[in-house]
Structures are given as structure tokens and as C-alpha cells.
Design a protein around this motif. Structure first.
Motif, PDB file in Angstrom:
ATOM      1  N   THR A   1      12.481   2.010   8.142  1.00  0.00           N
ATOM      2  CA  THR A   1      11.222   2.489   8.713  1.00  0.00           C
ATOM      3  C   THR A   1      10.532   3.297   7.628  1.00  0.00           C
ATOM      4  OG1 THR A   1      12.099   2.615  10.956  1.00  0.00           O
ATOM      5  CG2 THR A   1      10.179   3.978  10.486  1.00  0.00           C
ATOM      6  N   THR A   2       9.255   3.039   7.464  1.00  0.00           N
ATOM      7  CA  THR A   2       8.484   3.759   6.459  1.00  0.00           C
ATOM      8  C   THR A   2       7.378   4.520   7.186  1.00  0.00           C
ATOM      9  OG1 THR A   2       8.910   1.938   4.947  1.00  0.00           O
ATOM     10  CG2 THR A   2       7.178   3.492   4.318  1.00  0.00           C
ATOM     11  N   ILE A   3       7.274   5.799   6.903  1.00  0.00           N
ATOM     12  CA  ILE A   3       6.261   6.621   7.570  1.00  0.00           C
ATOM     13  C   ILE A   3       5.374   7.275   6.519  1.00  0.00           C
ATOM     14  CG2 ILE A   3       5.892   8.703   8.958  1.00  0.00           C
ATOM     15  CD1 ILE A   3       8.155   8.022  10.658  1.00  0.00           C
TER      16      ILE A   3
ATOM     17  N   THR B   1      -4.341   1.945  11.423  1.00  0.00           N
ATOM     18  CA  THR B   1      -3.223   2.868  11.268  1.00  0.00           C
ATOM     19  C   THR B   1      -3.078   3.649  12.564  1.00  0.00           C
ATOM     20  OG1 THR B   1      -4.652   4.596  10.456  1.00  0.00           O
ATOM     21  CG2 THR B   1      -3.684   3.134   8.805  1.00  0.00           C
TER      22      THR B   1
ATOM     23  N   ILE C   1       5.458   1.770   9.349  1.00  0.00           N
ATOM     24  CA  ILE C   1       5.794   0.337   9.347  1.00  0.00           C
ATOM     25  C   ILE C   1       7.273   0.244   9.667  1.00  0.00           C
ATOM     26  CG2 ILE C   1       6.003  -1.741   7.938  1.00  0.00           C
ATOM     27  CD1 ILE C   1       3.556  -0.550   6.366  1.00  0.00           C
TER      28      ILE C   1
ATOM     29  N   LEU D   1       5.281   0.278  -1.385  1.00  0.00           N
ATOM     30  CA  LEU D   1       6.308  -0.185  -0.468  1.00  0.00           C
ATOM     31  C   LEU D   1       7.128  -1.308  -1.083  1.00  0.00           C
ATOM     32  CD1 LEU D   1       4.248  -0.025   2.790  1.00  0.00           C
ATOM     33  CD2 LEU D   1       6.325   1.244   2.317  1.00  0.00           C
ATOM     34  N   LEU D   2       6.410  -2.174  -1.809  1.00  0.00           N
ATOM     35  CA  LEU D   2       7.118  -3.282  -2.451  1.00  0.00           C
ATOM     36  C   LEU D   2       8.111  -2.766  -3.482  1.00  0.00           C
ATOM     37  CD1 LEU D   2       4.279  -5.849  -3.048  1.00  0.00           C
ATOM     38  CD2 LEU D   2       6.328  -6.153  -1.665  1.00  0.00           C
TER      39      LEU D   2
ATOM     40  N   VAL E   1       1.144  -5.107   5.427  1.00  0.00           N
ATOM     41  CA  VAL E   1       0.688  -3.760   5.096  1.00  0.00           C
ATOM     42  C   VAL E   1      -0.822  -3.777   4.835  1.00  0.00           C
ATOM     43  CG1 VAL E   1       0.834  -1.926   3.381  1.00  0.00           C
ATOM     44  CG2 VAL E   1       2.898  -3.071   4.153  1.00  0.00           C
ATOM     45  N   ASN E   2      -1.256  -4.748   4.036  1.00  0.00           N
ATOM     46  CA  ASN E   2      -2.678  -4.831   3.705  1.00  0.00           C
ATOM     47  C   ASN E   2      -3.537  -5.016   4.949  1.00  0.00           C
ATOM     48  OD1 ASN E   2      -2.135  -4.505   1.033  1.00  0.00           O
ATOM     49  ND2 ASN E   2      -2.363  -6.660   0.477  1.00  0.00           N
TER      50      ASN E   2
ATOM     51  N   VAL F   1      -3.472  -1.787   7.049  1.00  0.00           N
ATOM     52  CA  VAL F   1      -4.201  -0.646   6.514  1.00  0.00           C
ATOM     53  C   VAL F   1      -5.671  -0.974   6.264  1.00  0.00           C
ATOM     54  CG1 VAL F   1      -4.203   1.143   4.750  1.00  0.00           C
ATOM     55  CG2 VAL F   1      -2.046   0.178   5.521  1.00  0.00           C
ATOM     56  N   ALA F   2      -5.939  -2.158   5.718  1.00  0.00           N
ATOM     57  CA  ALA F   2      -7.326  -2.525   5.415  1.00  0.00           C
ATOM     58  C   ALA F   2      -8.143  -2.641   6.689  1.00  0.00           C
ATOM     59  CB  ALA F   2      -7.369  -3.839   4.646  1.00  0.00           C
TER      60      ALA F   2
ATOM     61  N   PRO G   1       8.639 -10.474   0.100  1.00  0.00           N
ATOM     62  CA  PRO G   1       7.820  -9.283  -0.109  1.00  0.00           C
ATOM     63  C   PRO G   1       6.332  -9.516   0.141  1.00  0.00           C
ATOM     64  CG  PRO G   1       9.379  -9.556  -1.909  1.00  0.00           C
ATOM     65  CD  PRO G   1       9.505 -10.774  -1.049  1.00  0.00           C
ATOM     66  N   GLU G   2       5.863 -10.744  -0.211  1.00  0.00           N
ATOM     67  CA  GLU G   2       4.437 -11.035  -0.037  1.00  0.00           C
ATOM     68  C   GLU G   2       4.023 -10.915   1.426  1.00  0.00           C
ATOM     69  OE1 GLU G   2       6.579 -12.938  -1.666  1.00  0.00           O
ATOM     70  OE2 GLU G   2       5.924 -12.610  -3.730  1.00  0.00           O
TER      71      GLU G   2
ATOM     72  N   ARG H   1     -10.414   4.922  -0.628  1.00  0.00           N
ATOM     73  CA  ARG H   1      -9.651   4.299   0.459  1.00  0.00           C
ATOM     74  C   ARG H   1      -9.008   2.974   0.005  1.00  0.00           C
ATOM     75  NH1 ARG H   1      -8.471   4.508   5.437  1.00  0.00           N
ATOM     76  NH2 ARG H   1      -8.087   2.605   6.594  1.00  0.00           N
TER      77      ARG H   1
ATOM     78  N   LEU I   1       5.030   9.551   1.518  1.00  0.00           N
ATOM     79  CA  LEU I   1       5.587   8.300   2.008  1.00  0.00           C
ATOM     80  C   LEU I   1       7.091   8.483   2.163  1.00  0.00           C
ATOM     81  CD1 LEU I   1       4.453   4.821   1.238  1.00  0.00           C
ATOM     82  CD2 LEU I   1       6.886   5.268   1.163  1.00  0.00           C
ATOM     83  N   VAL I   2       7.557   8.376   3.376  1.00  0.00           N
ATOM     84  CA  VAL I   2       8.987   8.607   3.624  1.00  0.00           C
ATOM     85  C   VAL I   2       9.676   7.272   3.901  1.00  0.00           C
ATOM     86  CG1 VAL I   2      10.677   9.971   4.909  1.00  0.00           C
ATOM     87  CG2 VAL I   2       8.285  10.716   4.849  1.00  0.00           C
ATOM     88  N   ASP I   3      10.671   7.010   3.085  1.00  0.00           N
ATOM     89  CA  ASP I   3      11.478   5.796   3.304  1.00  0.00           C
ATOM     90  C   ASP I   3      12.740   6.220   4.054  1.00  0.00           C
ATOM     91  OD1 ASP I   3      12.768   3.333   3.107  1.00  0.00           O
ATOM     92  OD2 ASP I   3      13.599   3.813   1.131  1.00  0.00           O
ATOM     93  N   PHE I   4      12.792   5.887   5.328  1.00  0.00           N
ATOM     94  CA  PHE I   4      13.985   6.209   6.112  1.00  0.00           C
ATOM     95  C   PHE I   4      15.019   5.129   5.845  1.00  0.00           C
ATOM     96  CE2 PHE I   4      10.798   8.736   8.163  1.00  0.00           C
ATOM     97  CZ  PHE I   4      11.486   9.894   8.458  1.00  0.00           C
TER      98      PHE I   4
ATOM     99  N   PHE J   1       5.433  -9.021   3.654  1.00  0.00           N
ATOM    100  CA  PHE J   1       5.420  -7.596   3.977  1.00  0.00           C
ATOM    101  C   PHE J   1       4.143  -6.962   3.448  1.00  0.00           C
ATOM    102  CE2 PHE J   1       6.937  -3.165   3.176  1.00  0.00           C
ATOM    103  CZ  PHE J   1       7.171  -2.838   4.491  1.00  0.00           C
ATOM    104  N   GLN J   2       3.797  -7.357   2.218  1.00  0.00           N
ATOM    105  CA  GLN J   2       2.599  -6.806   1.603  1.00  0.00           C
ATOM    106  C   GLN J   2       1.360  -7.190   2.416  1.00  0.00           C
ATOM    107  OE1 GLN J   2       2.067  -7.767  -2.520  1.00  0.00           O
ATOM    108  NE2 GLN J   2       0.163  -6.619  -2.676  1.00  0.00           N
TER     109      GLN J   2
ATOM    110  N   THR K   1      16.437   1.398  10.856  1.00  0.00           N
ATOM    111  CA  THR K   1      15.942   1.297   9.486  1.00  0.00           C
ATOM    112  C   THR K   1      15.803  -0.179   9.133  1.00  0.00           C
ATOM    113  OG1 THR K   1      18.202   1.366   8.649  1.00  0.00           O
ATOM    114  CG2 THR K   1      16.993   3.439   8.723  1.00  0.00           C
TER     115      THR K   1
ATOM    116  N   ILE L   1      -5.095   1.774  -0.278  1.00  0.00           N
ATOM    117  CA  ILE L   1      -4.510   0.584   0.369  1.00  0.00           C
ATOM    118  C   ILE L   1      -3.631  -0.174  -0.617  1.00  0.00           C
ATOM    119  CG2 ILE L   1      -5.063  -1.682   1.341  1.00  0.00           C
ATOM    120  CD1 ILE L   1      -7.719  -0.315   2.327  1.00  0.00           C
TER     121      ILE L   1
ATOM    122  N   PHE M   1      -0.574   1.803  -1.635  1.00  0.00           N
ATOM    123  CA  PHE M   1       0.377   1.880  -0.522  1.00  0.00           C
ATOM    124  C   PHE M   1       1.217   0.606  -0.478  1.00  0.00           C
ATOM    125  CE2 PHE M   1       0.758   1.899   4.348  1.00  0.00           C
ATOM    126  CZ  PHE M   1       1.928   2.631   4.301  1.00  0.00           C
ATOM    127  N   ALA M   2       0.523  -0.536  -0.598  1.00  0.00           N
ATOM    128  CA  ALA M   2       1.239  -1.814  -0.542  1.00  0.00           C
ATOM    129  C   ALA M   2       2.204  -1.955  -1.714  1.00  0.00           C
ATOM    130  CB  ALA M   2       0.232  -2.957  -0.564  1.00  0.00           C
TER     131      ALA M   2
ATOM    132  N   TYR N   1      11.385  -4.699   7.936  1.00  0.00           N
ATOM    133  CA  TYR N   1      10.936  -5.310   6.693  1.00  0.00           C
ATOM    134  C   TYR N   1      11.093  -6.806   6.848  1.00  0.00           C
ATOM    135  CZ  TYR N   1      10.808  -6.850   1.884  1.00  0.00           C
ATOM    136  OH  TYR N   1      10.471  -7.505   0.730  1.00  0.00           O
TER     137      TYR N   1
END
Lengths: 436, 50
Positions: free
Chosen positions: A31-33, A68, A45, B13-14, A59-60, A63-64, A52-53, B2, B43-46, A55-56, A29, B6, B9-10, A48
């Protein structure tokens, strides 16, 4: 956000959460699914990375870019010969430690793109980019190291890419293999190669020496390693390195060398470094009149660690002066303390210089100055210090007299500087009207 | 749709651990069933504090 997602937390410490951990084979952990409405995994993902930026952004980008799990799987099904897609999908599976799926994809990458032209990227833990192919080959070589099964693929990797961006990592992964396993001779050969490639990495030498200690078959061969480690850590002793060196010498029955490496000289030097570190901190904040509580604590700790160290006291006094606490400065490094050095003119000179520069405790400095002259009446540098002090006290006649003595007693090499100093004082001593 | 996903989603998570997050109270399987019924994703946060 609940407009698009049902957000649920699976807590490993709760029964229903633990069941989800098992079902989705979650190893670590956080882990995000992301799942679709049929429970199929769309993406994940792992980990972490603060802030945060970052991480963001990750993610962006992920995904963008359409990268995936779902989109990569679809793209790979459409074009299984595309090395870049195979690689990215392989990495996705590797993030979840799913080697059964990742390794075949990495093998495909190497077969499809042996020259490494399909692309490159810079992993989070690296600074230089690496091609998809080189990274895939590294991962393929790393897998057999698990459980110390086979080091040959990683050694072959190093031989193939001796200047590659993953070289350090490759050696480091082999270290895990050799540190506690493999035959002594093989471990020796490995560490000899490793230190030849990274000759200033002290921790590698530490590992090697530790391995030699574990083997205990031939401690003689550790001498050169211990010497090299000593040489590299001499100017900045490292407690971990010194401990290994000392342990090595004790194993050889050489207690004197062990003491030399990790005995009194080490602890004296280490305490002194800590004390000066504390004072550096204190001085920095004292000058800004901030963090004063911590400044006080730092100075107190430094003085406790090195109460007899004159330069610790000098620096502590400087901090107190910075805080406007002149009396405390004089308590720490004033006339009473100078008396402990009353027969040591060298130390007294540091004391005189300090107070002359600060423009305080000038009477105390003068008493010490006169003492240095009594002890060393023909030492030009003591006369010079005394001259500067008199000048600071506004007694120009005595300043000239002392500076003149400094010229008189100066060595030939020091005479010009003493003369310049005398001339400077003369210039200051002359009434303004006489200046041309 | 879409692009919205995005961004959401971001942000999600934050904010996942932030106060005020609305968490689905049931199991992951129940969350999947809810998502299917509502045409959403899950969205699953483990999570583990150990």
C-alpha cells in the motif's frame, strides 16, 4: 523525485514501521500513501498490478484525472448530490476496507442514481463494464455476507440483475456463504440455482458435492451431481474433481465406482497426458535445436513415465531424429523394440509407417513389414504399407507388386484408393521418355 | 507544478523498490515534519516481506 517528496518506507516487521501500520490502519501490502505536510492523507494506491506500465497507467489516470482522495473529498463536499463523485470516493475508501465510510457513500449512489445513468467502469477483474449503481449495490449486498450474517441482499441482487455483468461474481460471493454454512436445504437450493445458471462450471459442482459430503444427511441427492461432474470431466479428467467424486462414492460404500472415477484408468490417462505434454515440448524445441538440455530431460521423463507406450517411444524417436541423434532414436524405437510387438501387426504397421516417413531404419521397417504379411497375408493395408516402404527403398518392382496385392485384397470401399496408389507408383515407375 | 508532480509520483512508485532509491531514514512522523519544513509531500511505502 526527492525534489517533491520525502520518501519513507514503513516495514511491518520493524517497531517504528508497525506503529505507522497501526496509525494509518494498513491492512495489506503493498500500500502506498501520499501524505501532506500535516500528515493528512492526500491519496493512496492499494496493491500492485504488474507489469509496471499498467501500474504507472493506473497512477497516471488516477492522479491526472484529479481523482485523488483529497480532490474527490473536496468535490463531494461541494456537490454531495453528484452520484459519480460519491461512487469514486466510496471506492477509494473500499480499497482500504474502510466500510464505515464506503458503505454510506454507496447507499447515496443508489439513492441518487437508481437507474444507473451516472456512469460505468470496468473493474480490473472484469471484462465488461458495470454501472456505478450496480457496482455499489453489489458492494452493499456483499458486506452482510462477511461473517455469514445475511445472504438475502445478495440473493435479491441476483434476482434484480439476472443477466448483469456481476452475476458470476455475485454467485461466487454467495458460494463462500453456503459452502461451509447455512442449512443443508438452503445450500442445496443455492447450488441448484448456481449450476443451472453456469452449467459447465465444474468447480461449482465440486463445491456442491463437497457440501453434500459434509452434511452426510442424504447422499442420494449427490448422485446426479456426481454423474454430471463425471460427464463434464470425462474427456479431460481433473484430479480435484475426480477426488471429490471418489470420496463421494466411498462415502456411499461404492468402492468400485470410486476406483472408476479416480483409480487406474485415471492415473493411466493422466500419466499419458503428462508424457505427451513433455514430448510436445521436446519436439517443439528439438525442431529448433534450442533448449536441448530441457528437451533431453523431458524425453527421459516421458519414457520413464510410460516406458511401454508405443506412441511415447515413437514420439521420443522423432525428437531424437530432430536432434540428429539417429542411433538413440533407433535404441528407443528400433528393431529391438519392434520385436516386443512381433505378433501384433497393428502396432507393427505404426512402426513401419513411422520409419517409412522418416526414411531411416528402412531395413528394420522391412523386416516388420514382411512380418505383418506373414501374420495377415490377405490384409490389403499391410500390403499397401509394404508397397510404400519398397517405394521409399527405391525398389519399384516390389512396390508395384505389393501395391497390386493391396488392390487385389482391398475391400470394395478401399479398392479405388488402392488403385489410385498403384497407378501413382506405376507413373513413377515408368521411364521419363514414355510419359506423354 | 501539478503535471510535474504527476510524472514524478508515477516514476517514484515505479522506482520505489529499485536500487539507489533514497529513503528517508526516520519514522513516518519525522518524514512528515521534514516534508512540512521543505514544502514537500510524503510518500509512504507500507512494506512487508511476509
Amino acid at each position: 523525485m526527492t525534489k517533491y517528496f520525502v520518501v519513507v518506507r514503513a516495514d511491518r516487521d520493524e517497531e517504528k514501521g508497525a506503529e505507522a501500520f497501526r496509525k494509518y490502519a494498513i491492512l495489506g501490502t503493498p500500500t502506498t500513501i501520499v501524505l501532506d505536510g500535516d500528515g493528512a492523507e492526500v491519496d493512496w494506491i492499494v496493491g500492485y498490478h504488474a507489469p509496471p506500465e499498467k501500474f504507472q497507467a493506473k497512477v497516471n489516470r488516477s492522479v491526472a484525472g484529479g481523482e485523488t482522495l483529497k480532490s474527490l473529498t473536496a468535490a463531494h463536499a461541494l456537490n454531495p448530490k453528484d452520484a459519480a463523485t460519491a461512487f469514486k470516493l466510496g471506492r477509494k475508501y473500499a480499497e482500504r476496507a474502510d466500510e464505515a465510510k464506503a458503505l454510506p457513500l454507496y447507499r447515496d449512489v443508489v439513492a441518487l442514481d437508481p437507474a444507473g445513468q451516472a456512469g460505468a467502469f470496468t473493474p480490473d477483474f472484469m471484462k465488461a463494464p458495470v454501472t456505478f449503481t450496480q457496482y455499489a449495490e453489489y458492494e452493499l449486498a456483499r458486506f452482510p455476507l462477511q461473517g455469514r450474517r445475511d445472504s438475502a441482499p445478495m440473493r435479491a441482487y441476483i434476482a434484480k440483475y439476472p443477466g448483469g455483468p456481476m452475476l458470476r461474481l455475485a454467485f461466487s460471493s454467495l458460494d463462500i456463504f453456503y459452502y461451509g454454512g447455512a442449512l443443508a436445504a438452503e445450500a442445496d437450493a443455492f447450488y441448484a440455482d448456481y449450476t443451472a445458471k453456469f452449467p459447465t462450471e465444474t468447480w461449482v459442482l465440486q463445491k456442491w458435492l463437497t457440501r453434500i459430503l459434509q452434511d452426510k444427511t442424504s447422499l442420494d441427492k449427490g448422485l446426479a451431481v456426481a454423474d454430471r461432474l463425471t460427464e463434464l470431466t470425462e474427456s479431460n479428467p481433473d484430479p480435484y474433481a475426480q477426488a471429490v467424486i471418489a470420496e463421494f462414492y466411498l462415502a456411499r460404500g461404492d468402492k468400485a465406482k470410486a476406483e472408476e472415477a479416480f483409480g487406474k484408468p485415471f492415473i493411466d490417462s493422466h500419466l499419458s497426458n503428462i508424457a505427451f505434454g513433455l514430448l510436445q515440448f521436446a519436439d517443439f524445441w528439438a525442431q529448433r535445436r534450442e533448449n536441448t538440455d530441457r528437451v533431453e530431460s523431458a524425453v527421459a521423463a516421458a519414457l520413464k513415465l510410460q516406458p511401454e507406450n508405443m506412441f511415447v517411444r515413437l514420439q521420443a524417436a522423432k525428437v531424437f531424429l530432430g536432434l540428429g541423434r539417429d542411433e538413440t532414436a533407433i535404441d528407443v524405437f528400433g528393431p529391438a523394440y519392434a520385436k516386443t510387438y512381433w505378433d501384433e501387426p497393428g502396432e507393427l504397421r505404426s512402426y513401419i509407417y513411422f520409419w517409412t516417413q522418416q526414411g531411416r531404419n528402412l531395413d528394420g521397417a522391412l523386416a516388420a513389414g514382411l512380418r505383418t504379411i506373414a501374420l495377415r497375408p490377405r490384409a490389403y493395408y499391410h500390403w499397401s504399407a509394404l508397397g510404400d516402404l519398397y517405394l521409399k527403398m527405391g525398389d519399384k518392382a516390389k512396390a508395384l507388386d505389393a501395391a497390386g496385392k493391396a488392390v487385389e485384397f482391398a475391400s470394395p470401399s478401399a479398392k479405388p484408393a488402392m488403385q489410385r496408389n498403384l497407378d501413382k507408383i506405376k507413373g513413377q515407375a515408368e521411364p521419363p521418355a514414355s510419359k506423354k | 507544478m501539478r503535471k510535474s508532480l504527476i510524472v514524478v509520483f508515477a516514476l517514484l512508485l515505479l522506482a520505489a523498490s529499485a536500487a539507489g532509491q533514497v529513503w528517508f531514514k526516520g519514522t513516518v512522523d519525522e518524514a512528515v515534519a521534514r516534508a512540512k519544513a521543505e514544502s514537500k509531500l510524503v510518500l509512504v511505502d507500507f512494506y512487508s516481506d511476509g
